[in-house]
Design a protein around this motif. Structure first.
Motif, mmCIF file in Angstrom:
data_model
loop_
_atom_site.group_PDB
_atom_site.id
_atom_site.type_symbol
_atom_site.label_atom_id
_atom_site.label_comp_id
_atom_site.label_asym_id
_atom_site.label_seq_id
_atom_site.Cartn_x
_atom_site.Cartn_y
_atom_site.Cartn_z
ATOM 1 N N TYR A 14 -4.573 5.107 -1.477
ATOM 2 C CA TYR A 14 -4.071 5.294 -0.113
ATOM 3 C C TYR A 14 -4.876 4.514 0.916
ATOM 4 C CZ TYR A 14 -0.698 8.723 -1.582
ATOM 5 O OH TYR A 14 0.373 9.332 -2.165
ATOM 6 N N GLY A 15 -5.669 3.624 0.443
ATOM 7 C CA GLY A 15 -6.303 2.694 1.360
ATOM 8 C C GLY A 15 -7.656 3.116 1.891
ATOM 9 N N TYR A 16 -8.170 4.234 1.440
ATOM 10 C CA TYR A 16 -9.487 4.637 1.900
ATOM 11 C C TYR A 16 -10.552 3.873 1.126
ATOM 12 C CZ TYR A 16 -6.976 8.647 3.837
ATOM 13 O OH TYR A 16 -6.119 9.448 4.519
ATOM 14 N N LYS A 17 -11.594 3.545 1.830
ATOM 15 C CA LYS A 17 -12.758 3.015 1.148
ATOM 16 C C LYS A 17 -13.565 4.207 0.652
ATOM 17 C CE LYS A 17 -12.383 -1.446 2.168
ATOM 18 N NZ LYS A 17 -11.073 -1.359 2.809
ATOM 19 N N VAL A 18 -13.876 4.183 -0.595
ATOM 20 C CA VAL A 18 -14.553 5.341 -1.175
ATOM 21 C C VAL A 18 -16.015 5.023 -1.405
ATOM 22 C CG1 VAL A 18 -14.591 6.977 -3.071
ATOM 23 C CG2 VAL A 18 -12.423 6.016 -2.275
ATOM 24 N N VAL A 19 -16.828 5.869 -0.861
ATOM 25 C CA VAL A 19 -18.267 5.764 -1.105
ATOM 26 C C VAL A 19 -18.610 6.877 -2.049
ATOM 27 C CG1 VAL A 19 -20.562 5.771 -0.094
ATOM 28 C CG2 VAL A 19 -18.608 4.881 1.204
ATOM 29 N N SER A 20 -18.777 6.537 -3.249
ATOM 30 C CA SER A 20 -19.026 7.557 -4.252
ATOM 31 C C SER A 20 -20.510 7.738 -4.449
ATOM 32 C CB SER A 20 -18.375 7.147 -5.572
ATOM 33 O OG SER A 20 -18.415 8.213 -6.475
ATOM 34 N N ASP A 21 -20.904 8.950 -4.468
ATOM 35 C CA ASP A 21 -22.321 9.252 -4.626
ATOM 36 C C ASP A 21 -22.482 10.272 -5.755
ATOM 37 O OD1 ASP A 21 -24.884 9.244 -2.231
ATOM 38 O OD2 ASP A 21 -25.044 9.996 -4.277
ATOM 39 N N GLY A 54 -9.672 1.275 7.455
ATOM 40 C CA GLY A 54 -11.026 1.174 7.988
ATOM 41 C C GLY A 54 -11.871 2.411 7.732
ATOM 42 N N LEU A 55 -11.287 3.379 7.106
ATOM 43 C CA LEU A 55 -11.986 4.650 6.928
ATOM 44 C C LEU A 55 -12.736 4.699 5.605
ATOM 45 C CD1 LEU A 55 -9.360 7.176 8.236
ATOM 46 C CD2 LEU A 55 -11.093 5.886 9.459
ATOM 47 N N HIS A 56 -13.822 5.374 5.666
ATOM 48 C CA HIS A 56 -14.620 5.533 4.463
ATOM 49 C C HIS A 56 -14.695 7.004 4.095
ATOM 50 C CE1 HIS A 56 -15.720 1.539 5.686
ATOM 51 N NE2 HIS A 56 -16.294 1.349 4.524
ATOM 52 N N VAL A 57 -14.531 7.243 2.864
ATOM 53 C CA VAL A 57 -14.607 8.611 2.371
ATOM 54 C C VAL A 57 -15.753 8.676 1.378
ATOM 55 C CG1 VAL A 57 -13.447 10.425 1.098
ATOM 56 C CG2 VAL A 57 -12.146 8.954 2.638
ATOM 57 N N MET A 58 -16.632 9.594 1.631
ATOM 58 C CA MET A 58 -17.703 9.780 0.669
ATOM 59 C C MET A 58 -17.286 10.868 -0.303
ATOM 60 S SD MET A 58 -21.748 10.487 1.087
ATOM 61 C CE MET A 58 -21.662 12.219 1.401
ATOM 62 N N ALA A 105 -2.569 1.154 7.983
ATOM 63 C CA ALA A 105 -3.272 0.529 9.097
ATOM 64 C C ALA A 105 -4.378 1.431 9.611
ATOM 65 C CB ALA A 105 -2.299 0.213 10.218
ATOM 66 N N MET A 106 -4.202 2.694 9.400
ATOM 67 C CA MET A 106 -5.203 3.634 9.889
ATOM 68 C C MET A 106 -6.253 3.943 8.831
ATOM 69 S SD MET A 106 -6.021 5.035 12.557
ATOM 70 C CE MET A 106 -7.449 6.094 12.720
ATOM 71 N N THR A 107 -5.855 3.917 7.614
ATOM 72 C CA THR A 107 -6.792 4.321 6.565
ATOM 73 C C THR A 107 -7.685 3.197 6.087
ATOM 74 O OG1 THR A 107 -5.239 3.790 4.795
ATOM 75 C CG2 THR A 107 -5.125 6.005 5.726
ATOM 76 N N MET A 121 0.834 -1.199 0.000
ATOM 77 C CA MET A 121 0.000 0.000 0.000
ATOM 78 C C MET A 121 0.868 1.247 0.000
ATOM 79 S SD MET A 121 -2.963 1.042 -0.321
ATOM 80 C CE MET A 121 -3.591 -0.631 -0.357
ATOM 81 N N ALA A 122 0.325 2.276 -0.505
ATOM 82 C CA ALA A 122 1.153 3.447 -0.735
ATOM 83 C C ALA A 122 1.519 4.184 0.542
ATOM 84 C CB ALA A 122 0.423 4.400 -1.668
ATOM 85 N N SER A 123 0.664 4.118 1.509
ATOM 86 C CA SER A 123 0.903 4.921 2.691
ATOM 87 C C SER A 123 1.400 4.075 3.845
ATOM 88 C CB SER A 123 -0.394 5.624 3.112
ATOM 89 O OG SER A 123 -0.194 6.248 4.347
#
Length: 406
Positions: free
Chosen positions: A34-41, A11-15, A7-9, A1-3
């Motif tokens: 960068y490991g974020y889960k993306v919730v695209s709307d 579990g995070l979700h970004v909308m 380990a911190m990213t 993973m790039a970052s």
DNA sequence: ACACATATCT
DNA sequence: GAGATATGTG
């Protein structure tokens, strides 16, 4: 993973909200990199503002550069720590964590971050502990534990969030049903239709026919109404229940009449009323002007369906009309009811008109006609005009943006 | 297993 | 205080 802080990213979700699909796609790639889960709307400002209002941690104005995306987690972590500290009321620990995360130092301490991440998944651990406990207990408690587990599983299923299991385990906020006057009226109308002895939450839900309204919610509301002697929310608001009605406390009173499973029968309770222990005699409420009916002892008002709990409200006759009439005449904070009024003749239409006339009812609402409560009935009405400009288009959150918190 | 009433939590 | 959730029971 790039970052280094994956380990911190992870579990995070970004909308991601962006009307520019091309740009949105790029942002998705970047965030996922960068490991974020993306919730695209789709572009939805209402949702964006709502998300912030509901607890989203960050709303970043585009264009985003890589540095911002790379370290989104830090902002989220800081907010999370603050939130935890408020709960714990432990200023020392808060200061320690904040100090550990040097805002000028982009790369955080992985060990501490991992520890914080564990906090995020506390619920998962608790869940695992429950399963462990179940495995270890083989005695009489097994059945209960199974039930507990089943309820838990059932609850997760009912929440209908199976698409994103990570969010499911972190997000626990539920939609909060607002028992508006019209919804309560519909509730009461359902009681009337069901009649004495049939006012069970399940039946009430069916009769009310309100999408999204669950048996549990109705049961809770039913409990509330019962505990306050079947006075409407408005009535309760403006007419406090006399505290000197009984020598027993509320809890003692309730426990004295705890009967599980079945509803009492009307006749049975009438016949038993005179045989009750004097210590368990309930106060009468009509002295508080919240309710008026015949003043003789045989015509004391009855607030169904729980006669055994509220024996002092017994009334032989059209008890539901009495109950509804009480509501009708006390909404809006003004007690308009007059002594001696016969409620036997008050039909549901009169009831409905009375309520609507004195509260903020929607003019198009009719009771029990299949009228659908849209999602807006239960969610926030943001009332944001189209075209409103917001500071950015990316939000970082660990809560369910679709839910309303009490 | 289910639904209920009640207690407790948020 | 309102509503959700947990618990104990039939």
């Amino acid at each position: 993973m790039a970052s280094a802080c994956y380990a911190m990213t992870e579990g995070l979700h970004v909308m991601l909200v962006d009307h520019d699909e091309e740009n949105a796609a790029e942002m998705v790639d970047l965030l996922e990199f960068y490991g974020y889960k993306v919730v695209s709307d789709e572009y939805n400002e209402l949702l964006a503002k709502k998300a912030l209002k509901e607890g989203a941690y960050l709303f970043v104005k585009k264009p985003l550069n890589e540095e911002i995306v790379k370290h989104l987690w830090q902002f989220m972590l800081t907010k999370k720590i603050q939130k935890n500290e408020v709960r714990k009321e432990s200023k020392d620990e808060y200061q320690m964590n904040v100090d550990d995360i040097d805002k000028d130092n982009i790369v955080g301490d992985n060990e501490k971050l991992s520890g914080e991440k564990n906090n995020v998944s506390d619920i998962e651990e608790q869940s695992d502990n429950i399963h462990e406990a179940e495995n270890n207990i083989v005695s009489n408690g097994e059945c209960k534990l199974r039930r507990k587990s089943r309820r838990k599983n059932s609850k997760e299923t009912n929440e209908g969030e199976s698409e994103n299991t990570t969010i499911n385990k972190v997000v626990r906020q539920k939609n909060c049903t607002k028992w508006t006057a019209d919804l309560h009226a519909k509730f009461m109308k359902s009681l009337e239709l069901l009649g004495e002895g049939r006012c069970y939450p399940k039946q009430i839900v069916e009769v009310m026919n309100v999408p999204g309204l669950t048996r549990m919610q109705v049961a809770s509301h039913l409990q509330k109404c019962r505990s306050d002697n079947w006075r409407s929310p408005e009535e309760r608001k403006y007419n406090r229940r006399p505290s000197s009605n009984t020598s027993l406390g509320d809890s003692q009173q309730k426990s004295s009449f705890r009967k599980f499973g079945t509803m009492p029968h009307f006749q049975k309770n009438i016949s038993n009323q005179g045989q009750r222990n004097p210590e368990l005699t309930f106060p009468t409420l009509h002295t508080n002007s919240t309710f008026v009916s015949g003043e003789s002892s045989t015509q004391e008002p009855l607030y169904p369906p729980q006669f055994h709990v509220q024996p002092h409200h017994l009334n032989i006759g059209n008890s539901f009309n009495n109950s509804f009439s009480s509501i009708s005449y006390n909404v809006g904070g003004v007690i308009q009811q007059q002594r001696g009024v016969s409620f036997e003749t008050l039909g549901s239409q009169q009831l409905q008109g009375s309520i609507i006339g004195s509260t903020n009812y929607r003019s198009d609402l009719t009771l029990n006609n299949g009228d659908r409560h849209t999602q807006n009935d239960y969610n926030l009405n943001l009332n944001v005009p189209h075209g409103t400009t917001y500071p950015g288009n990316i939000m970082l959150s660990d809560i369910d943006i679709e839910s309303n918190k009490c």
